[in-house]
Design a protein around this motif. Sequence first.
Motif, PDB file in Angstrom:
ATOM      1  N   LYS A   1      10.893  13.226   2.397  1.00 54.54           N
ATOM      2  CA  LYS A   1      10.472  13.245   1.036  1.00 54.54           C
ATOM      3  C   LYS A   1       9.525  12.569   0.609  1.00 54.54           C
ATOM      4  O   LYS A   1       9.137  11.332   1.434  1.00 54.54           O
ATOM      5  N   ALA A   2       8.668  13.063  -0.418  1.00 53.41           N
ATOM      6  CA  ALA A   2       7.399  12.238  -0.856  1.00 53.41           C
ATOM      7  C   ALA A   2       7.240  12.574  -2.144  1.00 53.41           C
ATOM      8  O   ALA A   2       7.542  13.604  -2.671  1.00 53.41           O
TER       9      ALA A   2
ATOM     10  N   ASP B   1      16.806   5.006   6.674  1.00 47.37           N
ATOM     11  CA  ASP B   1      17.381   5.881   5.662  1.00 47.37           C
ATOM     12  C   ASP B   1      16.748   5.619   4.281  1.00 47.37           C
ATOM     13  O   ASP B   1      17.002   4.404   4.108  1.00 47.37           O
ATOM     14  N   LEU B   2      16.340   6.223   3.314  1.00 50.88           N
ATOM     15  CA  LEU B   2      15.930   5.610   2.090  1.00 50.88           C
ATOM     16  C   LEU B   2      16.460   6.807   1.245  1.00 50.88           C
ATOM     17  O   LEU B   2      16.889   7.884   1.512  1.00 50.88           O
ATOM     18  N   SER B   3      16.369   6.434  -0.203  1.00 52.04           N
ATOM     19  CA  SER B   3      16.688   7.099  -1.443  1.00 52.04           C
ATOM     20  C   SER B   3      15.611   7.593  -2.095  1.00 52.04           C
ATOM     21  O   SER B   3      14.671   6.980  -1.969  1.00 52.04           O
ATOM     22  N   LEU B   4      15.721   8.309  -3.045  1.00 57.41           N
ATOM     23  CA  LEU B   4      14.643   8.867  -4.023  1.00 57.41           C
ATOM     24  C   LEU B   4      14.389   7.899  -4.735  1.00 57.41           C
ATOM     25  O   LEU B   4      12.830   7.755  -4.969  1.00 57.41           O
ATOM     26  N   ASP B   5      15.199   6.837  -5.111  1.00 55.47           N
ATOM     27  CA  ASP B   5      14.775   5.622  -5.708  1.00 55.47           C
ATOM     28  C   ASP B   5      13.733   4.889  -5.015  1.00 55.47           C
ATOM     29  O   ASP B   5      12.856   3.854  -5.687  1.00 55.47           O
TER      30      ASP B   5
ATOM     31  N   MET C   1      20.013  10.569   0.641  1.00 56.54           N
ATOM     32  CA  MET C   1      19.274   9.867   1.468  1.00 56.54           C
ATOM     33  C   MET C   1      18.466  10.848   2.322  1.00 56.54           C
ATOM     34  O   MET C   1      18.801  11.851   2.589  1.00 56.54           O
ATOM     35  N   PHE C   2      17.307  10.176   2.829  1.00 58.88           N
ATOM     36  CA  PHE C   2      16.694  10.947   3.739  1.00 58.88           C
ATOM     37  C   PHE C   2      15.965  10.065   4.959  1.00 58.88           C
ATOM     38  O   PHE C   2      16.028   8.848   4.477  1.00 58.88           O
TER      39      PHE C   2
END
Length: 331
Positions: free
Chosen positions: A105-106, A22-26, A1-2
């Motif tokens: 993350k991007a 909070d987001l995930s790579l997905d 998570m980021f």
Amino acid sequence: MFKALVMTQDAETGMASGAIQDLSLDDLPAGEVTVAVDYSTVNYKDGLCLSAKGGGLVRTYPHVPGIDFAGTVEASSDDRYQPGDKVVLTGWRVGEAFWGGYAQKARVKADWLVPLPAGVSPRQAMAVGTAGFTAMLAVMALEDHGLKPGNGPVLVTGAAGGVGSVATAILAHLAYEVAAVTGRLETGDYLRSLGATQIVAREELNETVKRPLESETWSGCVDAVGGAMLARVLGQMKYGASVAAVGLAGGAALPATVIPFLLRGVNLLGIDSVMQPFESRQRAWQRIATDLPMDKLEAMVQPATLADLPQLGADILAGQVKGRVVVDLNA
């Protein structure tokens, strides 16, 4: 998570607002390269994208703004980039039509990235950002059209803003006389610290005159204002001199005549930073590494975090941001 600053739109009012989530790579969009974002910044377009109506730039919600970012490659399916590479991204409508840099993350297309040149850190790259990158493109265009030190002062309009600050520092470092135009005379000491040799009050240039030509004064100009000021400046350029137009803070209309072009051979050069080809981007970043004094760059920096962005977005739209904002994604 980021963590990311995510803009969401109210279904009833149509108004957007931002919050740290909070987001995930997905959650990230498709792309060949995943980047751990170290730093981003705040430009005028970012202010628009952070606004309640998205400034007409944001296509869909939820949306992650941030038209610039710099960081480290985490994963890549493109042979040009490997994990650990330091990269920078500006333009390509990232942060507007596509998710941008206000996240830890991007994931983006490899074609949109540029390797950071040696000697430029991700933090420094975002002190430069789109504003500084555009300023370097403008200086390069003026040089390509004959600008040389010693031919008289170079005018920089909107000099206390992001583009103007970097343009002033670059030109001064290259031994040009710099006349800095500002509507905030309290920024005079700041502009002199960047290398400006002359401070010009905005009131001296922001009205058109009936005479299409005035005294030949400026050997070149980086113009971030447009509108009536650009029209006025065109009539003050020396014979064969050029104006690099980079912005429209004073309006998109150009109430000018063709006389400066016909009788003095003045050139009006349009500077676009969004769709520049890779080779031009690489050349500009290499010039930034050599021709932008990093001590001057540091003097422009206003540090910020994700939580500061909504207010900074409003501030930059109101013309209240001086120099360059550097957003630490990990602070």
